[in-house]
Design a protein around this motif. Structure first.
Motif, PDB file in Angstrom:
ATOM      1  N   ALA A  17       0.470  -1.280  -0.304  1.00 46.70           N
ATOM      2  CA  ALA A  17      -0.138  -0.451  -0.082  1.00 46.70           C
ATOM      3  C   ALA A  17       0.470   1.340   0.108  1.00 46.70           C
ATOM      4  O   ALA A  17       0.472   2.429  -0.615  1.00 46.70           O
ATOM      5  N   GLU A  18       2.327   1.252   0.450  1.00 47.85           N
ATOM      6  CA  GLU A  18       2.799   2.916   0.663  1.00 47.85           C
ATOM      7  C   GLU A  18       3.666   2.477  -0.761  1.00 47.85           C
ATOM      8  O   GLU A  18       3.299   4.199  -1.480  1.00 47.85           O
ATOM      9  N   ILE A  19       3.560   1.760  -1.544  1.00 47.95           N
ATOM     10  CA  ILE A  19       4.498   2.233  -2.370  1.00 47.95           C
ATOM     11  C   ILE A  19       3.867   2.528  -3.613  1.00 47.95           C
ATOM     12  O   ILE A  19       3.681   3.342  -4.298  1.00 47.95           O
ATOM     13  N   ILE A  20       2.186   2.151  -2.931  1.00 51.84           N
ATOM     14  CA  ILE A  20       1.113   2.601  -4.600  1.00 51.84           C
ATOM     15  C   ILE A  20       0.923   4.133  -3.574  1.00 51.84           C
ATOM     16  O   ILE A  20       1.219   5.152  -4.511  1.00 51.84           O
ATOM     17  N   GLY A  42      -6.762  -7.298   1.491  1.00 54.01           N
ATOM     18  CA  GLY A  42      -5.587  -6.015   3.047  1.00 54.01           C
ATOM     19  C   GLY A  42      -5.537  -4.386   2.382  1.00 54.01           C
ATOM     20  O   GLY A  42      -5.768  -3.982   3.221  1.00 54.01           O
ATOM     21  N   ILE A  43      -4.269  -4.636   0.997  1.00 56.05           N
ATOM     22  CA  ILE A  43      -4.147  -3.569   0.436  1.00 56.05           C
ATOM     23  C   ILE A  43      -5.096  -2.884   0.287  1.00 56.05           C
ATOM     24  O   ILE A  43      -5.161  -1.582   0.654  1.00 56.05           O
ATOM     25  N   TYR A  44      -6.198  -2.883  -0.412  1.00 54.14           N
ATOM     26  CA  TYR A  44      -7.517  -1.782  -1.053  1.00 54.14           C
ATOM     27  C   TYR A  44      -7.947  -1.198   0.822  1.00 54.14           C
ATOM     28  O   TYR A  44      -8.480  -0.499   0.958  1.00 54.14           O
ATOM     29  N   LYS A  45      -7.616  -2.448   1.374  1.00 58.15           N
ATOM     30  CA  LYS A  45      -8.962  -1.701   2.733  1.00 58.15           C
ATOM     31  C   LYS A  45      -7.839  -0.759   3.197  1.00 58.15           C
ATOM     32  O   LYS A  45      -8.456   0.455   4.130  1.00 58.15           O
ATOM     33  N   LEU A  46      -6.235  -0.737   3.543  1.00 63.21           N
ATOM     34  CA  LEU A  46      -5.424   0.447   3.186  1.00 63.21           C
ATOM     35  C   LEU A  46      -5.353   1.364   2.725  1.00 63.21           C
ATOM     36  O   LEU A  46      -5.512   2.739   3.780  1.00 63.21           O
ATOM     37  N   GLN A 223      11.285 -13.261 -13.109  1.00 61.54           N
ATOM     38  CA  GLN A 223      12.711 -13.138 -12.656  1.00 61.54           C
ATOM     39  C   GLN A 223      13.542 -12.417 -13.930  1.00 61.54           C
ATOM     40  O   GLN A 223      14.331 -11.549 -14.092  1.00 61.54           O
ATOM     41  N   THR A 224      12.860 -11.830 -15.093  1.00 63.16           N
ATOM     42  CA  THR A 224      12.864 -11.059 -16.136  1.00 63.16           C
ATOM     43  C   THR A 224      12.627  -9.075 -15.607  1.00 63.16           C
ATOM     44  O   THR A 224      13.275  -8.597 -17.200  1.00 63.16           O
ATOM     45  N   LEU A 225      12.263  -9.213 -15.268  1.00 63.81           N
ATOM     46  CA  LEU A 225      11.205  -7.871 -14.745  1.00 63.81           C
ATOM     47  C   LEU A 225      12.298  -7.223 -13.964  1.00 63.81           C
ATOM     48  O   LEU A 225      12.274  -7.041 -12.784  1.00 63.81           O
ATOM     49  N   GLY A 226      13.352  -6.553 -14.617  1.00 58.87           N
ATOM     50  CA  GLY A 226      14.160  -5.688 -13.180  1.00 58.87           C
ATOM     51  C   GLY A 226      13.603  -4.426 -12.636  1.00 58.87           C
ATOM     52  O   GLY A 226      13.849  -4.556 -11.432  1.00 58.87           O
ATOM     53  N   ASN A 227      12.187  -4.043 -13.063  1.00 60.74           N
ATOM     54  CA  ASN A 227      10.953  -2.801 -12.067  1.00 60.74           C
ATOM     55  C   ASN A 227      10.909  -4.010 -11.522  1.00 60.74           C
ATOM     56  O   ASN A 227       9.853  -3.212 -10.368  1.00 60.74           O
ATOM     57  N   GLY A 228      10.914  -5.079 -11.392  1.00 59.75           N
ATOM     58  CA  GLY A 228       9.128  -5.846 -10.088  1.00 59.75           C
ATOM     59  C   GLY A 228       9.298  -5.854  -9.003  1.00 59.75           C
ATOM     60  O   GLY A 228      10.657  -5.712  -8.531  1.00 59.75           O
ATOM     61  N   TYR A 229       8.598  -6.165  -8.863  1.00 60.13           N
ATOM     62  CA  TYR A 229       8.364  -6.701  -7.229  1.00 60.13           C
ATOM     63  C   TYR A 229       7.691  -7.194  -7.029  1.00 60.13           C
ATOM     64  O   TYR A 229       6.558  -7.785  -7.422  1.00 60.13           O
ATOM     65  N   ALA A 230       7.935  -8.552  -6.365  1.00 62.62           N
ATOM     66  CA  ALA A 230       7.752 -10.082  -5.498  1.00 62.62           C
ATOM     67  C   ALA A 230       7.282  -9.867  -3.809  1.00 62.62           C
ATOM     68  O   ALA A 230       7.933  -9.732  -3.277  1.00 62.62           O
ATOM     69  N   MET A 231       5.594  -8.929  -3.983  1.00 61.96           N
ATOM     70  CA  MET A 231       5.509  -8.723  -2.194  1.00 61.96           C
ATOM     71  C   MET A 231       5.238 -10.436  -2.221  1.00 61.96           C
ATOM     72  O   MET A 231       4.344 -10.889  -2.117  1.00 61.96           O
ATOM     73  N   MET A 232       5.828 -10.516  -1.117  1.00 58.09           N
ATOM     74  CA  MET A 232       5.460 -12.044   0.169  1.00 58.09           C
ATOM     75  C   MET A 232       5.740 -12.008   1.259  1.00 58.09           C
ATOM     76  O   MET A 232       6.169 -11.999   1.886  1.00 58.09           O
ATOM     77  N   ASP A 233       4.625 -12.885   2.181  1.00 60.97           N
ATOM     78  CA  ASP A 233       5.034 -13.057   3.151  1.00 60.97           C
ATOM     79  C   ASP A 233       5.676 -14.210   3.221  1.00 60.97           C
ATOM     80  O   ASP A 233       5.638 -15.055   2.224  1.00 60.97           O
ATOM     81  N   GLU A 234       6.386 -14.286   4.753  1.00 58.58           N
ATOM     82  CA  GLU A 234       7.011 -15.761   4.997  1.00 58.58           C
ATOM     83  C   GLU A 234       7.061 -17.077   4.320  1.00 58.58           C
ATOM     84  O   GLU A 234       7.814 -17.598   4.359  1.00 58.58           O
TER      85      GLU A 234
END
Length: 242
Positions: A17-20, A42-46, A223-234
């Motif tokens: 949410a903070e990146i957005i 949960g992102i949209y709620k925030l 894997q090919t997206l240098g500007n990409g983010y993979a956001m995940m929990d543990e």
């Protein structure tokens, strides 16, 4: 690709949410692609909370919906668009002129795809594109075998997608085809973001992010997206090898 792992789901949602939030502050008329499903809820709620607290103003943004079950629209409970309206568009008071979702009930689905592509070309580029990862590695409704160079398109659903998709409906629902933004959209987005949460996603996350890059696992394109983010929990990241 920047891999970001968080202790839990709530922490992942807050970071996303903070990146957005920062993107909208940087460019108030950003075009943002939203995905449906359990993970982004949960992102949209925030984001709605932040808007109410006047930490962000979405009134100048443009939004597109990632995908839809063919034959459904916002009035169908369980549809992707219904989820986006209930979780974000309506509570955030997004004007209809500032959003585009697929007309998945159109007689001409190809025309619906062209309309979506034209909206993105006019309002874009996509500043942020949120996607979840399916149990078979799909992104949106780009099923295994999807062309990496595709824009908006419609195609048959994989059996696992049909099976898992039933969780969004109160009774068994016939699902046959999906309409979706393409993997070329993801490559052209300024910030493509993959969201994953829970142990059940650990195996496919590891396959997608550390296995072969192939359209048999659409999410491997990250894997090919240098500007990409993979956001995940543990939990979702637990299958990754250091």
């Amino acid at each position: 690709m920047k891999l970001r792992t968080y202790a839990g789901y709530n922490e992942m949602c807050r970071a996303t949410a903070e990146i957005i939030l920062n993107q909208v502050k940087l460019k108030p008329d950003s075009l943002i692609c939203l995905t449906s499903g359990d993970t982004p809820a949960g992102i949209y709620k925030l984001l709605v909370q932040y808007q109410k607290e006047k930490k962000v103003d979405f009134s100048q943004c443009y939004f597109v919906g990632l995908d839809e079950w063919v034959g459904m629209d916002k009035n169908d409970a369980g549809s992707c668009t219904n989820f986006l309206y209930e979780s974000f568009f309506t509570p955030a008071k997004i004007a209809s002129s500032r959003m585009m979702v697929f007309d998945a009930k159109a007689a001409d689905l190809d025309a619906s795809c062209r309309t979506m592509d034209a909206f993105i070309n006019e309002k874009g580029p996509l500043a942020i594109m949120l996607v979840g990862i399916g149990m078979n590695g799909h992104l949106g409704l780009n099923e295994p075998g999807a062309d990496f160079n595709s824009y908006a398109h419609h195609s048959p659903l994989a059996p696992i997608t049909i099976e898992v998709g039933q969780k969004y409906f109160q009774q068994e629902t016939k699902l046959t085809e999906g309409i979706t933004l393409g993997l070329k959209h993801l490559q052209e987005a300024q910030i493509p973001m993959l969201l994953a949460s829970g142990k059940k996603k650990a195996t496919i996350v590891a396959k997608a992010l550390q296995g072969e890059v192939t359209n048999k696992v659409p999410a491997s394109i990250f894997q090919t997206l240098g500007n990409g983010y993979a956001m995940m929990d543990e939990d979702a990241a637990s299958g990754l090898v250091d």
